[in-house]
Design an enzyme around this catalytic site. Structure first.
Site, PDB file in Angstrom:
ATOM      1  N   SER A   8       0.861  -1.188   0.000  1.00 33.14           N
ATOM      2  CA  SER A   8       0.000   0.000   0.000  1.00 33.14           C
ATOM      3  C   SER A   8       0.892   1.230   0.000  1.00 33.14           C
ATOM      4  O   SER A   8       2.039   1.165   0.463  1.00 33.14           O
ATOM      5  CB  SER A   8      -0.873   0.001   1.268  1.00 33.14           C
ATOM      6  OG  SER A   8      -1.505   1.260   1.441  1.00 33.14           O
TER       7      SER A   8
ATOM      8  N   TYR B 254      -0.973  -0.536  10.426  1.00 27.34           N
ATOM      9  CA  TYR B 254      -1.200  -0.888   9.016  1.00 27.34           C
ATOM     10  C   TYR B 254       0.007  -0.437   8.186  1.00 27.34           C
ATOM     11  O   TYR B 254       0.568  -1.209   7.399  1.00 27.34           O
ATOM     12  CB  TYR B 254      -2.484  -0.216   8.512  1.00 27.34           C
ATOM     13  CG  TYR B 254      -2.838  -0.550   7.075  1.00 27.34           C
ATOM     14  CD1 TYR B 254      -3.290  -1.814   6.728  1.00 27.34           C
ATOM     15  CD2 TYR B 254      -2.724   0.412   6.069  1.00 27.34           C
ATOM     16  CE1 TYR B 254      -3.620  -2.118   5.409  1.00 27.34           C
ATOM     17  CE2 TYR B 254      -3.056   0.118   4.758  1.00 27.34           C
ATOM     18  CZ  TYR B 254      -3.503  -1.149   4.431  1.00 27.34           C
ATOM     19  OH  TYR B 254      -3.820  -1.452   3.131  1.00 27.34           O
TER      20      TYR B 254
HETATM   21  N1  LIG Z   1      -9.064  -1.018  -0.461  1.00 32.65           N
HETATM   22  C1  LIG Z   1      -8.070  -0.149  -0.481  1.00 32.65           C
HETATM   23  O1  LIG Z   1      -8.282   1.100  -0.524  1.00 32.65           O
HETATM   24  C2  LIG Z   1      -6.645  -0.641  -0.449  1.00 32.65           C
HETATM   25  C3  LIG Z   1      -5.618   0.296  -0.638  1.00 32.65           C
HETATM   26  C4  LIG Z   1      -4.289  -0.146  -0.597  1.00 32.65           C
HETATM   27  C5  LIG Z   1      -4.001  -1.482  -0.391  1.00 32.65           C
HETATM   28  N2  LIG Z   1      -5.012  -2.377  -0.211  1.00 32.65           N
HETATM   29  C6  LIG Z   1      -4.634  -3.770   0.022  1.00 32.65           C
HETATM   30  O2  LIG Z   1      -5.291  -4.610  -0.903  1.00 32.65           O
HETATM   31  C7  LIG Z   1      -5.498  -5.912  -0.315  1.00 32.65           C
HETATM   32  C8  LIG Z   1      -6.957  -6.325  -0.490  1.00 32.65           C
HETATM   33  O3  LIG Z   1      -7.770  -5.323   0.118  1.00 32.65           O
HETATM   34  P1  LIG Z   1      -9.341  -5.189  -0.204  1.00 32.65           P
HETATM   35  O4  LIG Z   1      -9.651  -3.760  -0.312  1.00 32.65           O
HETATM   36  O5  LIG Z   1      -9.702  -6.117  -1.286  1.00 32.65           O
HETATM   37  O6  LIG Z   1      -9.930  -5.710   1.198  1.00 32.65           O
HETATM   38  P2  LIG Z   1     -11.080  -6.781   1.528  1.00 32.65           P
HETATM   39  O7  LIG Z   1     -11.297  -6.657   2.991  1.00 32.65           O
HETATM   40  O8  LIG Z   1     -12.228  -6.599   0.600  1.00 32.65           O
HETATM   41  O9  LIG Z   1     -10.392  -8.166   1.156  1.00 32.65           O
HETATM   42  C9  LIG Z   1      -9.469  -8.804   2.000  1.00 32.65           C
HETATM   43  C10 LIG Z   1      -9.646 -10.295   1.872  1.00 32.65           C
HETATM   44  O10 LIG Z   1      -8.678 -10.927   2.719  1.00 32.65           O
HETATM   45  C11 LIG Z   1      -9.341 -11.917   3.496  1.00 32.65           C
HETATM   46  N3  LIG Z   1      -8.626 -12.076   4.763  1.00 32.65           N
HETATM   47  C12 LIG Z   1      -8.422 -11.129   5.711  1.00 32.65           C
HETATM   48  N4  LIG Z   1      -7.752 -11.654   6.740  1.00 32.65           N
HETATM   49  C13 LIG Z   1      -7.516 -12.962   6.442  1.00 32.65           C
HETATM   50  C14 LIG Z   1      -6.879 -14.035   7.131  1.00 32.65           C
HETATM   51  N5  LIG Z   1      -6.332 -13.869   8.350  1.00 32.65           N
HETATM   52  N6  LIG Z   1      -6.819 -15.257   6.515  1.00 32.65           N
HETATM   53  C15 LIG Z   1      -7.392 -15.441   5.299  1.00 32.65           C
HETATM   54  N7  LIG Z   1      -8.016 -14.465   4.617  1.00 32.65           N
HETATM   55  C16 LIG Z   1      -8.077 -13.238   5.185  1.00 32.65           C
HETATM   56  C17 LIG Z   1     -10.759 -11.402   3.684  1.00 32.65           C
HETATM   57  O11 LIG Z   1     -11.672 -12.439   4.007  1.00 32.65           O
HETATM   58  C18 LIG Z   1     -11.024 -10.762   2.331  1.00 32.65           C
HETATM   59  O12 LIG Z   1     -11.550 -11.706   1.418  1.00 32.65           O
HETATM   60  C19 LIG Z   1      -5.066  -5.799   1.145  1.00 32.65           C
HETATM   61  O13 LIG Z   1      -3.777  -6.336   1.324  1.00 32.65           O
HETATM   62  C20 LIG Z   1      -5.050  -4.297   1.375  1.00 32.65           C
HETATM   63  O14 LIG Z   1      -4.167  -3.924   2.411  1.00 32.65           O
HETATM   64  C21 LIG Z   1      -6.331  -1.997  -0.248  1.00 32.65           C
END
Ligand SMILES: NC(=O)c1ccc[n+]([C@@H]2O[C@H](COP(=O)([O-])OP(=O)(O)OC[C@H]3O[C@@H](n4cnc5c(N)ncnc54)[C@H](O)[C@@H]3O)[C@@H](O)[C@H]2O)c1
Length: 274
Positions: free
Chosen positions: A162, A175
Site C-alpha cells: 500500500s 497498518y
Molecule cells: N481497499 C483499499 O483502498 C486498499 C488500498 C491499498 C491497499 N489495499 C490492500 O489490498 C489488499 C486487499 O484489500 P481489499 O480492499 O480487497 O480488502 P477486503 O477486505 O475486501 O479483502 C481482503 C480479503 O482478505 C481476506 N482475509 C483477511 N484476513 C484474512 C486471514 N487472516 N486469513 C485469510 N483471509 C483473510 C478477507 O476475508 C477478504 O476476502 C489488502 O492487502 C489491502 O491492504 C487496499
C-alpha cells in the site's frame, strides 16, 4: 461513492469484448484474500487469461460462491479455507498447488486487514494481529513456495502492499508499519532469489473506491461518503481507484511483460503521492 464489490450483481466471468490476451494459460497461480475486493478482481482477471488457480481465504461461504462461479466458467480451481497467518494454511495451499497442478508458477499474497489508530490507540493484540496477517502470512507463504520455485528455476511473487507502507498515513500506525515491512520482505526476496529465477515485486495501491471489509464494519454510511469526498479531490486524477485498475497492474507484475521487473514497488495511486 464507494463500491465494495461484494454485493455487485455481475457475473465473475463476464469476458471483456474483443480479443483477450492469455498471458497465464496453463500457469498455476496461488492467490490469498480472494473472497472480496481486490483479490476477487485479480482472480477474475487471471481466470479470463487462462490461469489454473489455488485460492485461499478465511471467508468460507464467499469463497465457495467464487469457486462455483469460476468452475461454471470452465476455470480449473482449488480452494483452501484458512487463516493465512497460520503456518499450516501456507503448507496446505502450496501442497494443493503441487498435487493438483504439479507446480506453482505465481504466488500473490493479497490478504490483508486495515486496523486504524495512532500507536497510543492500538492495543498490543491488534498490533500483533495486523503484523501476523499483513506481514507474517506473506513470509510464511513465500517460505513455503520458494523452495519449489528454486527447484523449478523460476517463479513470480507479487505482494499487495500500500502507499501506507511508503509514507506515513494519519492514524494507520500498525497498518503502515506492516505494509512497509511487506515492501522490505519483497525487496529482500528479490535480492536473495533473483539469481535463482524468482522475481518478487510489491504493488502499492492508493485510496480505492472499495473500503477494506474489516474497516467498513467500523464506518457509518456518512463516514463512507465523507471519506470519498475528502480523498477524491486530493488525487491528481480526481477520483479514487477501482479494484479492476489495481488488478491490471498486479497481472502486469505477475506476467512475462514484467520479465525485468524485480524488487520494485509499483505505486498505483492516481498520482496521490506524486
Ligand atoms: N481497499 C483499499 O483502498 C486498499 C488500498 C491499498 C491497499 N489495499 C490492500 O489490498 C489488499 C486487499 O484489500 P481489499 O480492499 O480487497 O480488502 P477486503 O477486505 O475486501 O479483502 C481482503 C480479503 O482478505 C481476506 N482475509 C483477511 N484476513 C484474512 C486471514 N487472516 N486469513 C485469510 N483471509 C483473510 C478477507 O476475508 C477478504 O476476502 C489488502 O492487502 C489491502 O491492504 C487496499
Amino acid at each position: 461513492m464507494s463500491n465494495n464489490g461484494d454485493d455487485r450483481a455481475r457475473g465473475l466471468l463476464d469476458l471483456p469484448k474483443g480479443r483477450v490476451e492469455m498471458r497465464f494459460s496453463g500457469k498455476a497461480v496461488l492467490v490469498t484474500g480472494v473472497a472480496s475486493g481486490l483479490g476477487r478482481a485479480v482472480v477474475q482477471a487471471l481466470a479470463t487469461e487462462g490461469a489454473k488457480l489455488v485460492l485461499v481465504d478465511r471467508a468460507e461461504e464467499k469463497l465457495e460462491t467464487l469457486v462455483a462461479n469460476l468452475q461454471s466458467g470452465g476455470c480449473e480451481v482449488v480452494s483452501i479455507v484458512g487463516d493465512v497467518s497460520q503456518e499450516q494454511t501456507s503448507k496446505d495451499a502450496i501442497a494443493q498447488a503441487l498435487s493438483r497442478y504439479g507446480t506453482l508458477d505465481i504466488l500473490i499474497n493479497n490478504a490483508g486487514i486495515n486496523p486504524t489508530g495512532t500507536i497510543s490507540q492500538t492495543d498490543p493484540a491488534v498490533w500483533q494481529q495486523a503484523l501476523d496477517v499483513n506481514l507474517k502470512a506473506a513470509y510464511l507463504f513465500c517460505r513455503e513456495a520458494i523452495p519449489h520455485m528454486v527447484d523449478a528455476g523460476r517463479g513470480v511473487i507479487v505482494n499487495t502492499a500500500s502507499i501506507a507502507g511508503q509514507r506515513a498515513s494519519t492514524a494507520e500506525a500498525v497498518y503502515g508499519v506492516s505494509k512497509a515491512g511487506l515492501i522490505m520482505l519483497t525487496r529482500t526476496i528479490a535480492r536473495d532469489y533473483g539469481a535463482r529465477g524468482i522475481r518478487a515485486n510489491a504493488i502499492c495501491p492508493g485510496v480505492l473506491e472499495g473500503i477494506m471489509a474489516d474497516r467498513l464494519t467500523r464506518m457509518s454510511p456518512d463516514q463512507v461518503v465523507a471519506r470519498d469526498q475528502r480523498f477524491a479531490p486530493t488525487v491528481p486524477l480526481g477520483r479514487l481507484g477501482t479494484y479492476e485498475e489495481i488488478a491490471k497492474s498486479i497481472l502486469f507484475l505477475a506476467s512475462e511483460d514484467a520479465s525485468y521487473v524485480n524488487g520494485a514497488q509499483l505505486t498505483v495511486d492516481g498520482g496521490l503521492t506524486a
